[in-house]
Design a protein around this motif. Structure first.
Motif, PDB file in Angstrom:
ATOM      1  N   ALA A   1       0.825  -1.206   0.000  1.00  0.00           N
ATOM      2  CA  ALA A   1       0.000   0.000   0.000  1.00  0.00           C
ATOM      3  C   ALA A   1       0.859   1.255   0.000  1.00  0.00           C
ATOM      4  O   ALA A   1       0.478   2.279   0.546  1.00  0.00           O
ATOM      5  CB  ALA A   1      -0.912  -0.001   1.224  1.00  0.00           C
ATOM      6  N   SER A   2       2.016   1.196  -0.688  1.00  0.00           N
ATOM      7  CA  SER A   2       2.946   2.319  -0.621  1.00  0.00           C
ATOM      8  C   SER A   2       2.356   3.597  -1.167  1.00  0.00           C
ATOM      9  O   SER A   2       2.730   4.692  -0.754  1.00  0.00           O
ATOM     10  CB  SER A   2       4.225   1.985  -1.402  1.00  0.00           C
ATOM     11  N   ALA A   3       1.428   3.474  -2.101  1.00  0.00           N
ATOM     12  CA  ALA A   3       0.811   4.685  -2.637  1.00  0.00           C
ATOM     13  C   ALA A   3      -0.130   5.332  -1.646  1.00  0.00           C
ATOM     14  O   ALA A   3      -0.557   6.463  -1.841  1.00  0.00           O
ATOM     15  CB  ALA A   3       0.055   4.357  -3.921  1.00  0.00           C
ATOM     16  N   CYS A   4      -0.460   4.606  -0.586  1.00  0.00           N
ATOM     17  CA  CYS A   4      -1.445   5.102   0.365  1.00  0.00           C
ATOM     18  C   CYS A   4      -0.873   5.310   1.760  1.00  0.00           C
ATOM     19  O   CYS A   4      -1.612   5.363   2.728  1.00  0.00           O
ATOM     20  CB  CYS A   4      -2.617   4.106   0.449  1.00  0.00           C
ATOM     21  N   VAL A   5       0.468   5.373   1.873  1.00  0.00           N
ATOM     22  CA  VAL A   5       1.057   5.579   3.182  1.00  0.00           C
ATOM     23  C   VAL A   5       1.861   6.844   3.206  1.00  0.00           C
ATOM     24  O   VAL A   5       2.318   7.340   2.181  1.00  0.00           O
ATOM     25  CB  VAL A   5       1.962   4.383   3.565  1.00  0.00           C
ATOM     26  N   MET A   6       2.041   7.367   4.400  1.00  0.00           N
ATOM     27  CA  MET A   6       2.908   8.509   4.627  1.00  0.00           C
ATOM     28  C   MET A   6       2.531   9.701   3.766  1.00  0.00           C
ATOM     29  O   MET A   6       3.371  10.427   3.250  1.00  0.00           O
ATOM     30  CB  MET A   6       4.381   8.111   4.369  1.00  0.00           C
ATOM     31  N   MET A   7       1.235   9.920   3.573  1.00  0.00           N
ATOM     32  CA  MET A   7       0.784  11.001   2.697  1.00  0.00           C
ATOM     33  C   MET A   7       0.889  12.358   3.375  1.00  0.00           C
ATOM     34  O   MET A   7       0.916  13.388   2.719  1.00  0.00           O
ATOM     35  CB  MET A   7      -0.666  10.759   2.263  1.00  0.00           C
ATOM     36  N   LEU A   8       0.945  12.379   4.716  1.00  0.00           N
ATOM     37  CA  LEU A   8       0.990  13.632   5.463  1.00  0.00           C
ATOM     38  C   LEU A   8      -0.070  14.606   4.992  1.00  0.00           C
ATOM     39  O   LEU A   8       0.182  15.780   4.760  1.00  0.00           O
ATOM     40  CB  LEU A   8       2.386  14.278   5.344  1.00  0.00           C
ATOM     41  N   ALA A   9      -1.257  14.078   4.795  1.00  0.00           N
ATOM     42  CA  ALA A   9      -2.378  14.913   4.379  1.00  0.00           C
ATOM     43  C   ALA A   9      -3.481  14.763   5.393  1.00  0.00           C
ATOM     44  O   ALA A   9      -3.578  13.768   6.094  1.00  0.00           O
ATOM     45  CB  ALA A   9      -2.880  14.501   2.990  1.00  0.00           C
TER      46      ALA A   9
ATOM     47  N   GLY B   1      13.308  17.683   4.803  1.00  0.00           N
ATOM     48  CA  GLY B   1      12.456  17.728   3.613  1.00  0.00           C
ATOM     49  C   GLY B   1      11.536  16.538   3.487  1.00  0.00           C
ATOM     50  O   GLY B   1      11.131  16.165   2.387  1.00  0.00           O
ATOM     51  N   PHE B   2      11.187  15.934   4.619  1.00  0.00           N
ATOM     52  CA  PHE B   2      10.402  14.692   4.613  1.00  0.00           C
ATOM     53  C   PHE B   2       9.099  14.835   3.833  1.00  0.00           C
ATOM     54  O   PHE B   2       8.741  13.975   3.029  1.00  0.00           O
ATOM     55  CB  PHE B   2      10.124  14.279   6.059  1.00  0.00           C
ATOM     56  N   THR B   3       8.379  15.936   4.063  1.00  0.00           N
ATOM     57  CA  THR B   3       7.054  16.077   3.462  1.00  0.00           C
ATOM     58  C   THR B   3       7.111  16.238   1.953  1.00  0.00           C
ATOM     59  O   THR B   3       6.111  16.001   1.270  1.00  0.00           O
ATOM     60  CB  THR B   3       6.315  17.281   4.072  1.00  0.00           C
ATOM     61  N   GLU B   4       8.270  16.633   1.406  1.00  0.00           N
ATOM     62  CA  GLU B   4       8.375  16.829  -0.032  1.00  0.00           C
ATOM     63  C   GLU B   4       8.847  15.576  -0.765  1.00  0.00           C
ATOM     64  O   GLU B   4       8.916  15.561  -1.992  1.00  0.00           O
ATOM     65  CB  GLU B   4       9.352  17.977  -0.348  1.00  0.00           C
ATOM     66  N   ARG B   5       9.186  14.560  -0.036  1.00  0.00           N
ATOM     67  CA  ARG B   5       9.733  13.362  -0.669  1.00  0.00           C
ATOM     68  C   ARG B   5       8.620  12.489  -1.258  1.00  0.00           C
ATOM     69  O   ARG B   5       7.484  12.510  -0.796  1.00  0.00           O
ATOM     70  CB  ARG B   5      10.535  12.549   0.352  1.00  0.00           C
ATOM     71  N   PRO B   6       8.950  11.657  -2.258  1.00  0.00           N
ATOM     72  CA  PRO B   6       7.955  10.735  -2.831  1.00  0.00           C
ATOM     73  C   PRO B   6       7.452   9.753  -1.777  1.00  0.00           C
ATOM     74  O   PRO B   6       8.137   9.464  -0.786  1.00  0.00           O
ATOM     75  CB  PRO B   6       8.746  10.013  -3.939  1.00  0.00           C
ATOM     76  N   ASP B   7       6.269   9.217  -2.023  1.00  0.00           N
ATOM     77  CA  ASP B   7       5.618   8.342  -1.051  1.00  0.00           C
ATOM     78  C   ASP B   7       6.491   7.163  -0.641  1.00  0.00           C
ATOM     79  O   ASP B   7       6.670   6.897   0.550  1.00  0.00           O
ATOM     80  CB  ASP B   7       4.296   7.808  -1.619  1.00  0.00           C
ATOM     81  N   GLN B   8       7.039   6.428  -1.624  1.00  0.00           N
ATOM     82  CA  GLN B   8       7.821   5.246  -1.296  1.00  0.00           C
ATOM     83  C   GLN B   8       9.092   5.617  -0.537  1.00  0.00           C
ATOM     84  O   GLN B   8       9.543   4.886   0.356  1.00  0.00           O
ATOM     85  CB  GLN B   8       8.173   4.471  -2.567  1.00  0.00           C
ATOM     86  N   GLU B   9       9.665   6.757  -0.881  1.00  0.00           N
ATOM     87  CA  GLU B   9      10.864   7.198  -0.171  1.00  0.00           C
ATOM     88  C   GLU B   9      10.560   7.480   1.296  1.00  0.00           C
ATOM     89  O   GLU B   9      11.358   7.189   2.189  1.00  0.00           O
ATOM     90  CB  GLU B   9      11.429   8.451  -0.856  1.00  0.00           C
ATOM     91  N   ARG B  10       9.380   8.035   1.574  1.00  0.00           N
ATOM     92  CA  ARG B  10       8.996   8.291   2.958  1.00  0.00           C
ATOM     93  C   ARG B  10       8.801   6.988   3.728  1.00  0.00           C
ATOM     94  O   ARG B  10       9.183   6.862   4.890  1.00  0.00           O
ATOM     95  CB  ARG B  10       7.733   9.147   3.013  1.00  0.00           C
ATOM     96  N   ALA B  11       8.198   6.002   3.063  1.00  0.00           N
ATOM     97  CA  ALA B  11       8.009   4.705   3.715  1.00  0.00           C
ATOM     98  C   ALA B  11       9.357   4.051   4.008  1.00  0.00           C
ATOM     99  O   ALA B  11       9.558   3.465   5.076  1.00  0.00           O
ATOM    100  CB  ALA B  11       7.161   3.800   2.824  1.00  0.00           C
ATOM    101  N   THR B  12      10.293   4.160   3.062  1.00  0.00           N
ATOM    102  CA  THR B  12      11.628   3.603   3.271  1.00  0.00           C
ATOM    103  C   THR B  12      12.351   4.326   4.403  1.00  0.00           C
ATOM    104  O   THR B  12      13.046   3.709   5.217  1.00  0.00           O
ATOM    105  CB  THR B  12      12.449   3.692   1.974  1.00  0.00           C
ATOM    106  N   LEU B  13      12.179   5.640   4.473  1.00  0.00           N
ATOM    107  CA  LEU B  13      12.813   6.422   5.526  1.00  0.00           C
ATOM    108  C   LEU B  13      12.291   6.022   6.907  1.00  0.00           C
ATOM    109  O   LEU B  13      13.045   5.966   7.881  1.00  0.00           O
ATOM    110  CB  LEU B  13      12.575   7.911   5.282  1.00  0.00           C
ATOM    111  N   LEU B  14      11.008   5.717   6.996  1.00  0.00           N
ATOM    112  CA  LEU B  14      10.445   5.238   8.255  1.00  0.00           C
ATOM    113  C   LEU B  14      11.107   3.927   8.659  1.00  0.00           C
ATOM    114  O   LEU B  14      11.525   3.746   9.818  1.00  0.00           O
ATOM    115  CB  LEU B  14       8.933   5.056   8.127  1.00  0.00           C
TER     116      LEU B  14
END
Length: 552
Positions: free
Chosen positions: A16-24, A227-240
């Protein structure tokens, strides 16, 4: 715990990488679904996080996998709750079987929180003995679920084995020579410049063995979260995941992790409802390890308590798989209610599903997918898809009581897609029992859907269905009642005030389930059903809204 998933999970962490870490502020399922219509928002909660199709709502009444239970219970423990699980022996045995079948190593580790929550018999000394049998002569453990042998696989298996042995109290009883052999094997990887994930596992294994974690590992720094909020979705999931691994590494060495806690607090506040349980556990653990008090997680606790069942186990929304069948029922509900049916987001999800390895192969499933594409996108069926409507293996040429449901479903798909089907022959059956009456009603509805109401067999009349329309008996589901009365009306029957009043009471008693107030339950079980809801709405529309079932 990335190593826990390799070779053990049935679905990937990033499904569900497209639906995680959206910060919305809005939830994942509502992304890109803005419609100018009166469709209630709760329909969008039925969008699967896994594949973007709609899922059947009765899935909400099923408990999650042992892995989901494990992460959810660990989260509750992190937030200060003391969860209790009170499943019966049969359910406990099923959870244990599912876990061990999935992974002989990690499956047992997933059972630890269940045992700690009061479930007896799910984990014991015998499990430690089973795990110890997976030790090799070099000190490594090897996971039998992994066909390819590698250092990474052995490292993950060794971690899982040591966790199980520690949880069962058997790790301290291992011979010193065995511990030394395992530690020696681990040391061979220390100088190979391991990744952060491997370094975290190495550190945890050394900690479990009572060995010091070398500076070569603890010198690794936390991932850069700027710059977490500006990163692509999958990159944010990987960073977590990377940050969790860093925290695990430092904790194993007895050091306090140094991370930008403000970034992760913001991530939690915006995504507490959309993260899957593993991601949520990683995020909560990061914050707890870096100083957040237990009282800082009320939203997390509320979410998990909302998903808990009466016996203390949890549901797992991230595992609900959407299907073309459920999605098409949603489209038909939209049509009956007068809502917009064109849906670019749903069309994209359907097209992606059609191109996947799980794409349907048999004719009926392919026809359902084609009808869904047509409904959501408006494009006509291809020549190959239209040919399915002429294929007797998909649309039976002879209708019987046994295949009438399959025939009606196929006819519906073809008719909605603008493709004609051959006129069937019908083998007569008795309507003296509920099953026969329900099958007859399905035939009537199907012929009318196909515009062939004049081809209804002479033996099938309103009088033949009258007794079933009035009182189908206690075995009849809400769907049975709705479809039989609908057929009765199509045959020329009349719904008098008494019948309408009776139906209204029956349907009202089965309206709504948690989070889905306008849908209907087929029986006394708690789950709602799309097919049942469609039958009730369709009948109410035929009765000009007298039942009060259609959404206002």
């Amino acid at each position: 715990m990335s190593h826990a998933r390799k070779g053990a999970r049935k679905a990937t962490w990033a499904a569900a990488s497209a639906c995680v870490m959206m910060l919305a502020a809005s939830s994942c399922t509502s992304q890109g679904s803005h419609r100018e219509s009166t469709e209630p928002a709760y329909f969008q909660t039925l969008v699967s996080q896994a594949n973007g199709l709609y899922y059947h709502p009765f899935l909400r009444e099923e408990r999650g996998s042992p892995e989901a239970q494990s992460y959810a219970l660990r989260i509750l423990a992190e937030t200060g709750a003391k969860p209790k699980v009170t499943v019966d022996a049969k359910t406990a045995a099923a959870l244990r079987s599912d876990a061990v079948t999935t992974s002989a190593l990690w499956g047992r580790y997933w059972l630890v929180p269940l045992r700690d929550a009061g479930v007896s018999g799910v984990l014991g000394p015998g499990d430690a003995r089973s795990v110890e049998k997976l030790r090799t002569g070099t000190g490594w453990y090897e996971d039998p679920a992994l066909e390819e042998k590698s250092d990474e696989g052995r490292l993950g298996a060794t971690w899982a084995a040591l966790e199980v042995e520690a949880a069962t109290g058997s790790l301290g009883e291992l011979p010193a020579a065995d511990k030394v052999a395992t530690a020696r094997s681990l040391a061979q990887l220390e100088g190979s410049k391991p990744t952060l994930a491997d370094a975290a596992v190495l550190a945890r294994c050394l900690h479990l063995l009572g060995k010091p974690v070398p500076a070569s590992l603890t010198s690794l720094r936390a991932p850069d979260a700027s710059g977490f909020t500006e990163r692509p979705d999958q990159e944010r999931a990987t960073l977590l995941e990377d940050t969790y691994n860093y925290v695990l590494l430092q904790e194993s060495a007895g050091e306090k992790p140094q991370v930008n806690r403000k970034t992760w607090q913001q991530a939690l506040s915006h995504n507490v409802e959309s993260l899957d349980y593993e991601q949520l556990y990683s995020l909560v653990h990061i914050l707890r390890a870096t100083g957040s008090p237990q009282r800082a997680f009320p939203a997390v606790t509320r979410r998990l308590e909302r998903e808990r069942m009466p016996d203390g186990t949890v549901r797992d929304p991230s595992s609900y798989l959407g299907t073309p069948d459920a999605s098409l029922f949603v489209q038909r509900l939209r049509s009956v209610a007068g809502w917009t049916v064109r849906d670019k987001r749903l069309l994209a999800a359907a097209e992606k599903q059609a191109g996947s390895q799980d794409a349907p192969r048999d004719g009926a499933a392919r026809l359902t997918m084609a009808a869904l594409d047509h409904s959501a996108g408006g494009e006509p069926l291809s020549r190959q898809e239209a040919a399915l409507c002429q294929d007797p293996s998909t649309v039976p040429a002879t209708v019987t009581a046994d295949n009438v449901a399959d025939w009606q479903r196929a006819v519906w798909n073809c008719e909605e897609s603008g493709v004609p089907v051959p006129v069937p022959s019908v083998t007569r059956w008795s309507v003296d029992g509920l099953e026969g009456a329900q099958a007859a009603a399905t035939l009537v509805v199907g012929l009318h859907q196909d515009g062939r109401g004049d081809r209804i067999p002479g033996w099938l009349t309103a009088d033949a269905l009258r007794r079933w329309a009035d009182d189908p008996g206690p075995r009849a589901s809400v769907y049975d009642r709705a479809v039989i009365v609908r057929a009765y009306l199509l045959l020329g029957g009349h719904a008098d005030e008494s019948l309408v009043e009776h139906l209204t009471g029956q349907f009202k008693a089965h309206r709504g389930c948690p989070g889905l107030p306008g849908l209907y339950r087929p029986d006394d079980e708690p789950g709602c059903d799309l097919k049942t809801t469609l039958a009730v709405w369709d009948l109410d529309k035929a009765l000009d809204g007298k039942l009060g079932a259609l959404p206002s």
